[in-house]
Design a protein around this motif. Structure first.
Motif, PDB file in Angstrom:
ATOM      1  N   ARG A 159       8.896   7.143  12.066  1.00  0.00           N
ATOM      2  CA  ARG A 159       7.563   6.548  12.156  1.00  0.00           C
ATOM      3  C   ARG A 159       6.805   6.701  10.842  1.00  0.00           C
ATOM      4  O   ARG A 159       6.170   5.760  10.351  1.00  0.00           O
ATOM      5  CB  ARG A 159       6.779   7.196  13.305  1.00  0.00           C
ATOM      6  N   VAL A 160       6.892   7.862  10.221  1.00  0.00           N
ATOM      7  CA  VAL A 160       6.220   8.098   8.942  1.00  0.00           C
ATOM      8  C   VAL A 160       6.824   7.225   7.847  1.00  0.00           C
ATOM      9  O   VAL A 160       6.104   6.640   7.032  1.00  0.00           O
ATOM     10  CB  VAL A 160       6.286   9.594   8.572  1.00  0.00           C
ATOM     11  N   LEU A 161       8.148   7.093   7.834  1.00  0.00           N
ATOM     12  CA  LEU A 161       8.795   6.245   6.832  1.00  0.00           C
ATOM     13  C   LEU A 161       8.392   4.783   6.991  1.00  0.00           C
ATOM     14  O   LEU A 161       8.164   4.085   6.001  1.00  0.00           O
ATOM     15  CB  LEU A 161      10.310   6.397   6.917  1.00  0.00           C
ATOM     16  N   PHE A 162       8.271   4.309   8.229  1.00  0.00           N
ATOM     17  CA  PHE A 162       7.836   2.940   8.451  1.00  0.00           C
ATOM     18  C   PHE A 162       6.393   2.739   8.011  1.00  0.00           C
ATOM     19  O   PHE A 162       6.045   1.694   7.459  1.00  0.00           O
ATOM     20  CB  PHE A 162       8.004   2.546   9.920  1.00  0.00           C
ATOM     21  N   LEU A 163       5.539   3.721   8.235  1.00  0.00           N
ATOM     22  CA  LEU A 163       4.148   3.599   7.791  1.00  0.00           C
ATOM     23  C   LEU A 163       4.058   3.565   6.265  1.00  0.00           C
ATOM     24  O   LEU A 163       3.276   2.802   5.704  1.00  0.00           O
ATOM     25  CB  LEU A 163       3.309   4.741   8.353  1.00  0.00           C
ATOM     26  N   VAL A 164       4.865   4.369   5.595  1.00  0.00           N
ATOM     27  CA  VAL A 164       4.884   4.351   4.128  1.00  0.00           C
ATOM     28  C   VAL A 164       5.372   2.994   3.628  1.00  0.00           C
ATOM     29  O   VAL A 164       4.805   2.416   2.692  1.00  0.00           O
ATOM     30  CB  VAL A 164       5.760   5.505   3.587  1.00  0.00           C
ATOM     31  N   LEU A 165       6.405   2.455   4.261  1.00  0.00           N
ATOM     32  CA  LEU A 165       6.901   1.138   3.876  1.00  0.00           C
ATOM     33  C   LEU A 165       5.862   0.050   4.106  1.00  0.00           C
ATOM     34  O   LEU A 165       5.692  -0.843   3.274  1.00  0.00           O
ATOM     35  CB  LEU A 165       8.183   0.816   4.644  1.00  0.00           C
ATOM     36  N   LEU A 166       5.123   0.130   5.207  1.00  0.00           N
ATOM     37  CA  LEU A 166       4.066  -0.841   5.473  1.00  0.00           C
ATOM     38  C   LEU A 166       2.969  -0.766   4.412  1.00  0.00           C
ATOM     39  O   LEU A 166       2.497  -1.793   3.911  1.00  0.00           O
ATOM     40  CB  LEU A 166       3.477  -0.611   6.860  1.00  0.00           C
ATOM     41  N   ILE A 167       2.582   0.435   4.030  1.00  0.00           N
ATOM     42  CA  ILE A 167       1.568   0.597   2.990  1.00  0.00           C
ATOM     43  C   ILE A 167       2.071   0.037   1.658  1.00  0.00           C
ATOM     44  O   ILE A 167       1.324  -0.633   0.941  1.00  0.00           O
ATOM     45  CB  ILE A 167       1.168   2.084   2.869  1.00  0.00           C
ATOM     46  N   LEU A 168       3.334   0.278   1.337  1.00  0.00           N
ATOM     47  CA  LEU A 168       3.897  -0.261   0.099  1.00  0.00           C
ATOM     48  C   LEU A 168       3.929  -1.790   0.114  1.00  0.00           C
ATOM     49  O   LEU A 168       3.633  -2.432  -0.895  1.00  0.00           O
ATOM     50  CB  LEU A 168       5.299   0.287  -0.127  1.00  0.00           C
ATOM     51  N   ILE A 169       4.258  -2.386   1.244  1.00  0.00           N
ATOM     52  CA  ILE A 169       4.276  -3.847   1.353  1.00  0.00           C
ATOM     53  C   ILE A 169       2.882  -4.405   1.136  1.00  0.00           C
ATOM     54  O   ILE A 169       2.686  -5.375   0.397  1.00  0.00           O
ATOM     55  CB  ILE A 169       4.851  -4.288   2.718  1.00  0.00           C
ATOM     56  N   ILE A 170       1.877  -3.793   1.749  1.00  0.00           N
ATOM     57  CA  ILE A 170       0.506  -4.288   1.614  1.00  0.00           C
ATOM     58  C   ILE A 170       0.003  -4.098   0.183  1.00  0.00           C
ATOM     59  O   ILE A 170      -0.605  -5.005  -0.394  1.00  0.00           O
ATOM     60  CB  ILE A 170      -0.405  -3.600   2.639  1.00  0.00           C
ATOM     61  N   LEU A 171       0.259  -2.947  -0.426  1.00  0.00           N
ATOM     62  CA  LEU A 171      -0.193  -2.714  -1.798  1.00  0.00           C
ATOM     63  C   LEU A 171       0.511  -3.635  -2.792  1.00  0.00           C
ATOM     64  O   LEU A 171      -0.089  -4.083  -3.766  1.00  0.00           O
ATOM     65  CB  LEU A 171       0.025  -1.252  -2.190  1.00  0.00           C
ATOM     66  N   THR A 172       1.763  -3.946  -2.543  1.00  0.00           N
ATOM     67  CA  THR A 172       2.475  -4.881  -3.409  1.00  0.00           C
ATOM     68  C   THR A 172       1.952  -6.294  -3.214  1.00  0.00           C
ATOM     69  O   THR A 172       1.819  -7.058  -4.172  1.00  0.00           O
ATOM     70  CB  THR A 172       3.984  -4.824  -3.121  1.00  0.00           C
TER      71      THR A 172
END
Length: 63
Positions: A35-48
């Motif tokens: 769950r934490v890894l998916f949240l980090v990936l979501l944040i990276l997608i939005i920031l990119t």
């Protein structure tokens, strides 16, 4: 307009993968890590997507 459609497609695919992974019978500690890894990936997608982080897989949105 094309950039917004690309972002929507990325988020829909991300949501489908998140949903499929949540269906797996994982033990609680591993599920929390996933769950934490998916949240980090979501944040990276939005920031990119908004152009804060450089990324070649998502085009930056210029408002």
């Amino acid at each position: 307009m094309n950039i917004i459609i690309n972002l929507i497609v990325y988020l829909v695919v991300f949501g489908l993968i998140w949903w499929l992974v949540s269906l797996l019978p994982l033990p609680a500690p591993i599920a929390q890590i996933v769950r934490v890894l998916f949240l980090v990936l979501l944040i990276l997608i939005i920031l990119t997507a908004v152009g804060i982080l450089p990324g070649h897989y998502l085009p930056p949105i210029r408002l």
